[in-house]
Design an enzyme around this catalytic site. Sequence first.
Site, short mmCIF file in Angstrom:
data_model
loop_
_atom_site.label_atom_id
_atom_site.label_comp_id
_atom_site.label_asym_id
_atom_site.label_seq_id
_atom_site.Cartn_x
_atom_site.Cartn_y
_atom_site.Cartn_z
N TYR A 92 -20.33 14.99 55.07
CA TYR A 92 -19.68 14.33 53.98
C TYR A 92 -20.15 14.80 52.60
O TYR A 92 -20.31 15.57 52.19
CB TYR A 92 -20.03 12.72 54.37
CG TYR A 92 -19.98 12.38 55.80
CD1 TYR A 92 -18.55 12.44 56.39
CD2 TYR A 92 -20.72 12.19 56.85
CE1 TYR A 92 -18.13 12.14 57.56
CE2 TYR A 92 -20.65 11.97 57.95
CZ TYR A 92 -19.26 12.19 58.48
OH TYR A 92 -19.10 11.86 59.75
N TYR A 112 -11.09 6.20 69.19
CA TYR A 112 -11.87 6.32 68.26
C TYR A 112 -13.34 5.95 68.57
O TYR A 112 -14.51 6.33 68.66
CB TYR A 112 -11.64 6.21 66.81
CG TYR A 112 -12.75 6.32 65.68
CD1 TYR A 112 -13.10 7.60 65.38
CD2 TYR A 112 -13.36 5.28 65.27
CE1 TYR A 112 -13.72 7.89 64.44
CE2 TYR A 112 -14.32 5.32 64.21
CZ TYR A 112 -14.57 6.76 63.68
OH TYR A 112 -15.47 7.08 62.99
N SER A 164 -20.22 10.30 65.16
CA SER A 164 -19.42 11.24 64.65
C SER A 164 -19.46 12.77 64.93
O SER A 164 -18.53 13.51 64.48
CB SER A 164 -19.55 11.13 62.97
OG SER A 164 -19.00 9.91 62.44
N VAL A 177 -23.84 8.86 62.92
CA VAL A 177 -24.84 7.72 62.32
C VAL A 177 -25.99 7.46 63.47
O VAL A 177 -26.79 6.44 63.36
CB VAL A 177 -24.28 6.69 61.90
CG1 VAL A 177 -23.64 6.78 60.42
CG2 VAL A 177 -23.37 5.63 62.69
N LYS A 181 -16.39 14.25 66.42
CA LYS A 181 -15.37 14.74 65.69
C LYS A 181 -15.25 16.22 65.74
O LYS A 181 -14.04 16.60 65.26
CB LYS A 181 -15.38 14.20 64.17
CG LYS A 181 -15.31 12.40 63.85
CD LYS A 181 -15.88 12.00 62.76
CE LYS A 181 -15.80 10.74 62.52
NZ LYS A 181 -16.25 10.10 61.06
O1 DON Z 1 -16.97 4.55 62.31
C1 DON Z 1 -18.23 4.49 62.10
O2 DON Z 1 -18.60 4.07 61.03
C2 DON Z 1 -19.04 5.10 63.17
N1 DON Z 1 -18.58 5.10 64.57
C3 DON Z 1 -19.27 6.80 63.11
C4 DON Z 1 -19.67 7.13 61.67
C5 DON Z 1 -20.78 8.38 61.58
O3 DON Z 1 -21.47 8.77 62.66
C6 DON Z 1 -20.77 8.69 60.32
N2 DON Z 1 -21.73 10.02 60.27
N3 DON Z 1 -22.88 10.22 59.70
#
Ligand code: DON
Length: 317
Positions: free
Chosen positions: A253, A201, A76, A271, A79
Site C-alpha cells: 500500500y 472476500y 490481504s 493485517v 490477494k
Molecule cells: O478488508 C480488510 O480490511 C481486511 N480483511 C484485510 C486488510 C488487510 O489485510 C490489509 N493489509 N495490510
Amino acid sequence: MRMPPHNPHDISRHDLDDILGTISQEVRQRFGEGKVADYIPSLAHVPKDRFGMALATPDGKIHEVGHARERFSIQSVSKVHTLTLALAAIGDDLWKRVDREPSGDPFNSLVQLEYEKGIPRNPFMNAGALISADVILSHYDDPEGTLLGFMRARSGNPEVGTDEVVAKSERESGYRNVALANFIRSFKNLDNDVQDVLDFYYLQCSLSMDCVDLARSVQYLADAGHCESSGEQVTTAEGATRINSVMMTAGTYDAAGDFAFYVGLPAKSGVGGGIVAVVPHVMGLCVWSPGLDEKGNSQLGRYALHRFTRMTGLSVF
Ligand code: DON
C-alpha cells in the site's frame, strides 16, 4: 585486478539457518512494537510476542525459525492468490477493470474510486481485491472450493482452511468494505451480488495458515510460475513477473516506497501480521509478527525482511 561480481542468486554461500537465527534474536528483543489490528474484533486478542519466518526454495527445501508453524489469519496476503486465479480466468481483460498503479493511499481507501470511475488503482487495495473476487465468482463453478484447493495445492498442506469466527467478525464490522463494494457496483464494475462478493472476500481473508504454508504458497512466483509442491504450472513466466511487479509497487500500500527502500523485494502484507515476499528466481518467503505499523504492515516483519535482504544481498536492487 577487479574480481568478477558474485552471482547474487547463488544462495549456497549463505548459512540461511544461521541468518534466520540472528534475525529472530534481534526481533525478539523488540517484541511489543506495533499494534494489532483491533478494527477486526476477532484479531484484537492475538498476542504480539510472536515471530516466525520461513523460506521456500524451488528445490522444495524449507528453512524456518520461531513461530513458523503457528497459524494466523492471512488477510490481504490472499490477494496475491486471488489475483492469480482472476488472471487465469480472464487474462489481460482484468486490467480493463482494475489498474496496476501504486495508490499512495491506505488499503481501505475510497477516495480515488470517485475520480477514477470505479476502477481501483491496483488489485491489492481492498477495492481491487473485490474485482478479483467478482471475477472468480463469475468464472469458476465452485469459487470457494477453487480457492481452498488452490491454497492447499500451493502450500502442499491439505489441512489449510478458513476461520469462520474471523469471517463472521469481518462480516459484522466491514463497513468500509460494504461501502467500497456498493460504490464499485454503482459504476457497474461488479457483476455479482454485492453481498456474494463481500462474502467471498471475507472468506479469503479468513484463511488460516502458517509461515511455512505461505512461503510455499508464493514459491511459484520465484520459479517462473512453476509450483514445486504440486508440480503444476500455475501461471506463465510472464504472469509471475507481472504479479511480482505489482507486489513491488502496491503490495504494501502506501508503504510500498518504504518497502522498496528498506527491503527491496516484491511483498504482500496482511493485517494479521503476515507478509509474503519473493526473491525472483530464488525463493518464496513469509514472515509473521502481529504488531502492525501505522500503515497496517507488520512492523517487526518488515524489520526482519530488511535484515534478511541486507545480510544476504538478495534485494532486487
Ligand atoms: O478488508 C480488510 O480490511 C481486511 N480483511 C484485510 C486488510 C488487510 O489485510 C490489509 N493489509 N495490510
